[in-house]
Design a protein around this motif. Structure first.
Motif, PDB file in Angstrom:
ATOM      1  N   ALA A 171      -5.694   2.837  19.101  1.00 31.76           N
ATOM      2  CA  ALA A 171      -5.689   3.096  17.692  1.00 31.76           C
ATOM      3  C   ALA A 171      -5.079   2.014  16.886  1.00 31.76           C
ATOM      4  O   ALA A 171      -3.956   1.395  17.226  1.00 31.76           O
ATOM      5  N   MET A 172      -5.714   1.716  15.799  1.00 32.09           N
ATOM      6  CA  MET A 172      -5.436   0.565  14.979  1.00 32.09           C
ATOM      7  C   MET A 172      -3.921   0.251  14.573  1.00 32.09           C
ATOM      8  O   MET A 172      -3.262  -0.651  14.421  1.00 32.09           O
ATOM      9  N   ILE A 173      -3.408   1.428  14.243  1.00 34.00           N
ATOM     10  CA  ILE A 173      -1.843   1.552  13.853  1.00 34.00           C
ATOM     11  C   ILE A 173      -1.338   2.916  14.361  1.00 34.00           C
ATOM     12  O   ILE A 173      -1.883   3.698  14.723  1.00 34.00           O
ATOM     13  N   ASP A 174       0.049   2.607  14.683  1.00 31.35           N
ATOM     14  CA  ASP A 174       0.879   3.745  15.030  1.00 31.35           C
ATOM     15  C   ASP A 174       0.630   5.115  14.617  1.00 31.35           C
ATOM     16  O   ASP A 174       0.620   5.946  15.346  1.00 31.35           O
ATOM     17  N   PRO A 175       0.660   5.224  13.129  1.00 27.56           N
ATOM     18  CA  PRO A 175       0.445   6.541  12.574  1.00 27.56           C
ATOM     19  C   PRO A 175      -0.757   7.215  13.029  1.00 27.56           C
ATOM     20  O   PRO A 175      -0.936   8.647  13.314  1.00 27.56           O
ATOM     21  N   THR A 215       1.759  -1.633  15.848  1.00 27.08           N
ATOM     22  CA  THR A 215       2.852  -1.889  14.483  1.00 27.08           C
ATOM     23  C   THR A 215       4.594  -1.597  15.448  1.00 27.08           C
ATOM     24  O   THR A 215       5.461  -2.534  15.008  1.00 27.08           O
ATOM     25  N   ASN A 216       4.622  -0.763  16.224  1.00 29.56           N
ATOM     26  CA  ASN A 216       5.785  -0.227  16.798  1.00 29.56           C
ATOM     27  C   ASN A 216       6.797   0.051  15.668  1.00 29.56           C
ATOM     28  O   ASN A 216       7.911  -0.143  15.445  1.00 29.56           O
ATOM     29  N   ASN A 217       6.245   1.262  14.950  1.00 26.56           N
ATOM     30  CA  ASN A 217       7.090   2.218  14.021  1.00 26.56           C
ATOM     31  C   ASN A 217       8.167   2.786  15.036  1.00 26.56           C
ATOM     32  O   ASN A 217       7.921   2.945  16.049  1.00 26.56           O
ATOM     33  N   PRO A 218       9.176   3.040  14.253  1.00 22.36           N
ATOM     34  CA  PRO A 218      10.369   3.763  15.173  1.00 22.36           C
ATOM     35  C   PRO A 218       9.984   4.962  15.892  1.00 22.36           C
ATOM     36  O   PRO A 218      10.477   5.490  16.894  1.00 22.36           O
ATOM     37  N   THR A 219       9.037   5.744  15.184  1.00 20.52           N
ATOM     38  CA  THR A 219       8.466   6.978  15.786  1.00 20.52           C
ATOM     39  C   THR A 219       7.774   6.800  17.188  1.00 20.52           C
ATOM     40  O   THR A 219       7.838   7.754  18.162  1.00 20.52           O
ATOM     41  N   SER A 220       7.347   5.589  17.482  1.00 23.29           N
ATOM     42  CA  SER A 220       6.419   5.312  18.706  1.00 23.29           C
ATOM     43  C   SER A 220       7.419   5.444  19.932  1.00 23.29           C
ATOM     44  O   SER A 220       6.897   5.606  21.114  1.00 23.29           O
ATOM     45  N   ALA A 221       8.628   5.134  19.684  1.00 23.61           N
ATOM     46  CA  ALA A 221       9.481   5.062  20.862  1.00 23.61           C
ATOM     47  C   ALA A 221      10.236   6.407  21.295  1.00 23.61           C
ATOM     48  O   ALA A 221      10.656   6.741  22.432  1.00 23.61           O
ATOM     49  N   VAL A 222      10.008   7.322  20.457  1.00 18.21           N
ATOM     50  CA  VAL A 222      10.697   8.580  20.396  1.00 18.21           C
ATOM     51  C   VAL A 222       9.852   9.772  20.682  1.00 18.21           C
ATOM     52  O   VAL A 222      10.273  10.936  21.045  1.00 18.21           O
ATOM     53  N   VAL A 223       8.514   9.749  20.531  1.00 19.02           N
ATOM     54  CA  VAL A 223       7.458  10.870  20.894  1.00 19.02           C
ATOM     55  C   VAL A 223       7.391  10.803  22.443  1.00 19.02           C
ATOM     56  O   VAL A 223       7.752  10.040  23.158  1.00 19.02           O
ATOM     57  N   PRO A 281       0.896  -1.273   0.000  1.00 19.93           N
ATOM     58  CA  PRO A 281       0.045  -0.001  -0.093  1.00 19.93           C
ATOM     59  C   PRO A 281       0.856   1.271   0.209  1.00 19.93           C
ATOM     60  O   PRO A 281       0.480   2.275  -0.494  1.00 19.93           O
ATOM     61  N   GLU A 282       1.993   1.171   0.707  1.00 20.52           N
ATOM     62  CA  GLU A 282       2.811   2.616   0.805  1.00 20.52           C
ATOM     63  C   GLU A 282       4.265   2.230   0.925  1.00 20.52           C
ATOM     64  O   GLU A 282       4.428   1.255   1.984  1.00 20.52           O
ATOM     65  N   LEU A 283       5.066   2.769   0.398  1.00 21.91           N
ATOM     66  CA  LEU A 283       6.572   2.312   0.614  1.00 21.91           C
ATOM     67  C   LEU A 283       7.101   3.030   1.793  1.00 21.91           C
ATOM     68  O   LEU A 283       8.200   2.603   2.233  1.00 21.91           O
ATOM     69  N   THR A 284       6.518   4.407   2.084  1.00 20.50           N
ATOM     70  CA  THR A 284       7.142   5.146   3.378  1.00 20.50           C
ATOM     71  C   THR A 284       6.773   4.498   4.778  1.00 20.50           C
ATOM     72  O   THR A 284       7.357   4.889   5.574  1.00 20.50           O
ATOM     73  N   SER A 285       6.052   3.570   4.888  1.00 18.57           N
ATOM     74  CA  SER A 285       5.581   2.796   6.120  1.00 18.57           C
ATOM     75  C   SER A 285       6.788   1.965   6.433  1.00 18.57           C
ATOM     76  O   SER A 285       7.514   1.123   5.601  1.00 18.57           O
ATOM     77  N   HIS A 286       7.307   2.120   7.656  1.00 17.84           N
ATOM     78  CA  HIS A 286       8.149   1.201   8.234  1.00 17.84           C
ATOM     79  C   HIS A 286       7.816  -0.073   7.983  1.00 17.84           C
ATOM     80  O   HIS A 286       8.642  -1.030   7.967  1.00 17.84           O
ATOM     81  N   PHE A 287       6.784  -0.448   8.602  1.00 17.34           N
ATOM     82  CA  PHE A 287       6.137  -1.859   8.518  1.00 17.34           C
ATOM     83  C   PHE A 287       6.452  -2.556   7.313  1.00 17.34           C
ATOM     84  O   PHE A 287       6.874  -3.558   7.031  1.00 17.34           O
TER      85      PHE A 287
END
Length: 341
Positions: A250-254, A280-288, A72-78
Motif C-alpha cells: 500500500a502506497m502509505i500506511d493509513p 511512511t512509518n506512522n506510529p500506528t504501524s508499530a502497534v497494530v 495536505p493534512e495536519l493530522t498526518s504524523h508525516f
C-alpha cells in the motif's frame, strides 16, 4: 500585447532565451552575472515596459520574517513531522511560521496560497493536495517572483526547488522484501495516478517485480483516491479475484491499515495468506496486530532541509537555480510480511 497587461520576468526570459532566475538576478544587479548579460536583460525589460511586481518586491525588501507552509493534512504524523522540522529551523534563524491545511482540496490549496501571499509572508513551502492536477496557481506564483519551494508532494512542471525522499528506491526495497519472503503475486495499491509519489513508488514496485521475472507486472496495480471507502473497496476487489494476490504493498500506511481491517474481517491471515506492507512509518504501524512492515521517511529532516533552503534563497546565500534534494528511506520489516519458510 493587450492593454493593461503586466509583463513578467518569464516573458523577458523567453525573448532572450534565458532562465527566469537569470533574469531575476540581472534585474537585481547580481555580481554573479556577466555585465553584458545584465545589460541585455535591463534593455529588454525597458523595451517591454516591464514594471517590478510591488508585492514581490516588498517580500524581498520589507521582510515580514514569516514563512508560509501549506500541507495536505495536519493530522498526518508525516506532515506534522515536516512542520516540526520547518518550525525548529525557522525559529533558529529568526523566523515565524504560518501554517495552512489544504485538507486534500485543490480549491483550498489555491485559497491558502492567496491568504499567505496577502499576509506578505517572505516565502512559501508547499506540499500539494491529492486533488491538484493543474499547476497554474503555482506558475502564477513563479511568474510573480514570489519565492517558494515544494516538498514531498511535488510537481516537476514548475522550475523550483523540491525536497523529496527516494520514493522509487523505498518502494523497490519493500517490494523486493516481500518477493524474498516467497510472495509472487504482489499487488500495489497506489494513490491518485497524477501524484508524484504514486508514480515514483510505482516505478520502484515494477523494478522489483521485473528483477524477479514476474510476468505482466502491471496487472496487479490499483489506484485509490486515498479515502477510507475507496481503500476498502479496492481491498475487497483484490480478495474477490480468482488469481488472488499473496501480498499487498500500500502506497502509505493509513491505506495499509484500511486494507488490514478488510483482510481481518474476511478471515484472511496476515502474513500467512496475504503479506502486507505500507510506506511512511506512522506510529500506528508499530502497534497494530500484526505489526506493519513499512518504509521510514525522514519527515523532520525533510522539513529542516526545505526551510533552510528557502531561507538560504531569501538571504541570497544559494543560487536561484532550482535544486532537487532526495533523501534516503529505510525499510522496516515487521510481522505483517514475515512468512515462515
Amino acid at each position: 500585447m493587450k492593454r493593461g497587461h503586466q509583463v513578467t520576468m518569464k516573458e523577458i526570459a523567453k525573448k532572450l532565451g534565458l532562465s527566469v532566475s537569470t533574469v531575476s538576478r540581472a534585474l537585481k544587479d547580481s555580481p554573479e552575472l556577466h555585465p553584458d548579460t545584465k545589460q541585455k536583460v535591463v534593455e529588454m525589460a525597458k523595451s517591454m515596459n516591464y514594471q517590478p511586481n510591488l508585492l514581490a518586491q516588498s517580500l524581498r525588501i520589507s521582510r515580514s520574517k514569516v514563512l508560509g507552509v501549506i500541507v495536505p493534512e495536519l493530522t498526518s504524523h508525516f506532515f506534522s513531522s515536516n512542520i516540526s522540522g520547518i518550525q525548529d529551523t525557522a525559529y533558529k534563524r529568526g523566523y515565524n511560521v504560518m501554517i495552512c491545511q489544504s485538507n486534500e482540496s485543490f480549491i483550498q490549496e489555491i485559497s491558502n496560497i492567496k491568504i499567505l501571499v496577502a499576509s506578505q509572508v517572505d516565502g512559501l513551502l508547499i506540499s500539494l493536495s491529492r486533488e491538484t492536477k493543474n499547476y497554474q496557481h503555482l506558475q502564477d506564483l513563479y511568474d510573480r517572483g514570489i519565492p517558494f519551494i515544494m516538498f514531498d508532494r511535488v510537481t516537476e512542471e514548475i522550475p523550483v526547488s523540491r525536497v523529496t525522499v527516494d520514493d522509487a528506491e523505498g518502494a523497490y526495497r519493500v517490494t523486493k522484501h516481500m518477493l524474498e519472503q516467497g510472495c509472487r503475486k504482489v499487488a500495489y495499491i497506489s494513490g491518485p495516478e497524477d501524484l508524484y509519489i504514486s508514480k515514483k513508488r510505482k516505478e520502484g514496485y515494477l523494478k522489483a517485480l521485473r528483477e524477479f521475472g514476474i510476468e505482466n507486472p502491471e496487472r496487479r496495480i490499483y489506484a485509490s483516491n486515498l479515502k477510507e471507502d475507496s481503500n476498502k473497496a479496492i481491498a475487497k476487489k483484490i480478495l474477490e479475484e480468482e488469481d488472488r494476490a499473496d501480498a499487498i504493498f500500500a502506497m502509505i500506511d493509513p491505506l495499509a491499515i484500511d486494507v488490514m481491517l478488510v483482510l481481518k474481517e474476511a478471515g484472511i491471515k496476515i502474513p500467512e495468506d496475504i503479506a502486507l506492507a505500507g510506506f511512511t512509518n506512522n506510529p500506528t504501524s508499530a502497534v497494530v496486530e500484526p505489526s506493519l512492515t513499512t518504509v521510514l521517511q525522514p519527515g523532520y529532516e525533510m522539513g529542516k532541509i526545505a526551510a533552510n533552503h528557502l531561507l538560504d534563497k531569501l538571504d541570497e546565500i544559494t543560487s536561484d537555480e532550482p535544486q532537487s534534494f532526495i533523501l534516503d528511506t529505510t525499510l522496516i520489516p515487521r510481522n505483517s510480511t514475515k512468512k515462515s519458510k
